[in-house]
Enzyme design. Structure first.
Site, PDB file in Angstrom:
ATOM      1  N   SER A 164      43.644  39.805  33.387  1.00 28.73           N
ATOM      2  CA  SER A 164      42.777  40.095  34.388  1.00 28.73           C
ATOM      3  C   SER A 164      43.281  40.977  35.742  1.00 28.73           C
ATOM      4  O   SER A 164      42.657  41.216  36.454  1.00 28.73           O
ATOM      5  CB  SER A 164      41.827  38.907  34.823  1.00 28.73           C
ATOM      6  OG  SER A 164      42.829  37.757  35.461  1.00 28.73           O
ATOM      7  N   LYS A 196      43.619  35.818  41.405  1.00 31.03           N
ATOM      8  CA  LYS A 196      42.831  36.921  41.904  1.00 31.03           C
ATOM      9  C   LYS A 196      43.289  37.481  42.955  1.00 31.03           C
ATOM     10  O   LYS A 196      44.171  36.953  43.761  1.00 31.03           O
ATOM     11  CB  LYS A 196      41.203  36.688  41.773  1.00 31.03           C
ATOM     12  CG  LYS A 196      40.614  35.978  40.454  1.00 31.03           C
ATOM     13  CD  LYS A 196      40.613  36.937  39.424  1.00 31.03           C
ATOM     14  CE  LYS A 196      40.131  36.054  38.216  1.00 31.03           C
ATOM     15  NZ  LYS A 196      40.199  36.896  36.828  1.00 31.03           N
TER      16      LYS A 196
END
Length: 319
Positions: A99, A167
């Protein structure tokens, strides 16, 4: 008469006590012997008298033996320091997914700064952060059960893989964030130039997942993966409790270094686009990324100097 006079002188000398003589000839006891620094003269020791036998072990052998005695203590100290560093300074994390490509690849090891949050620092725009799963964000496939060795390494802070995510912080409490169509992502109405980190081929800023404008609640952050086409980030959890926002208290720390593999070693700085006027006050000091390494060096230098001093002192005693 002349003979008598001479005899008188002999009598006068005869009144003096005769010098003792042993076995014929010997030194006059009234004459003191000179000091013999080497101890070879009368009353001294000869070169072979009362001399300690040399130790069979050389200084190097004794030092080698003492090292093995100290090894368990050194290991214990290292474990304690590792636990303290893990708890308060740095912790290593493994990247389990794609990701964050291409910034982070699956299998990369990153070092996360856990010190600054202890001093009240909050996540800032543009930082790569590790945070606990806010609630069913992490599929079971991305949270493998660690094995025994991994549990031990995790206990001492050398391995971390589980219910944590990584993230990039796009917006913080009080910001307004939005993205439509092919983008760009906007924070407080200012378009972000994400070409430095959204680099995976074919990815787009939003991946057709429109959102906003959304006001980020105070004490929370809005996060997105750098590989927007393969990241289940804040965009995909807007319908869940929490609205896709992550509480600051769930943040473990900021990722500051990509440490492994060595071929991919590098720092993880805040991109310049977040310094644009109008986005907001950028409080974070970019030099904080070097703080953990500096603290580690400051902590290691005294320990090395103390041990070196002990070895020099021991070598002097052995010599």
């Amino acid at each position: 008469m002349a003979v008598g006079a001479r005899s008188g002188q002999d009598d006068e000398f005869d009144e003096r006590p005769p010098a003792p003589v042993a076995d014929g000839a010997g030194p006059d006891p009234d004459v003191s012997e000179p000091d013999d620094p080497a101890g070879h003269g009368p009353g001294g020791s000869g070169p072979d008298d009362d001399v300690d036998e040399p130790d069979d072990e050389t200084p190097a052998a004794r030092q080698h033996r003492s090292f093995w005695k100290e090894l368990p203590i050194l290991i214990g100290i290292a474990l304690v320091l590792a636990l303290l560093i893990k708890t308060f300074l740095l912790q290593a994390f493994s990247i389990p997914s794609d990701s964050m490509q291409n910034t982070l690849q699956r299998g990369d090891r990153i070092l996360v700064d856990k010190l600054t949050p202890w001093f009240g620092s909050e996540p800032e725009r543009g930082e790569v952060v590790v945070f606990h799963d806010p609630g069913d964000w992490l599929p079971d496939a991305e949270a493998p059960e660690p094995g025994p060795v991994q549990r031990v390494l995790g206990f001492i802070g050398l391995y971390a893989e589980g219910q944590d995510l990584v993230k990039r912080v796009i917006a913080v409490g009080g910001d307004t964030v939005e993205c439509h169509g092919d983008g760009p992502v906007k924070v407080n109405g200012v378009a972000l130039d994400e070409s430095d980190y959204v680099t995976f081929p074919g990815t787009t800023p939003c991946k057709d997942k429109n959102f906003g404008p959304l006001k980020v609640p105070e004490g929370k952050i809005w996060v997105m993966g750098d590989h927007r086409n393969d990241s289940l980030d804040s965009r995909w959890h807007m319908e869940q409790p929490g609205g896709g926002f992550v509480d600051n208290d769930e943040v473990v720390g900021r990722a500051v270094v990509r440490a492994w593999p060595i071929s991919r070693w590098g720092t993880l700085p805040i991109p310049d686009t977040y310094d644009q006027p109008g986005i907001g006050d950028q409080v974070a000091d970019k030099a904080l990324g070097a703080a953990p390494a500096g603290l580690g060096l400051l902590g290691a230098v005294p320990l090395v100097l103390v041990r070196r001093r002990r070895l020099i002192r021991r070598a002097g005693l052995d010599g």
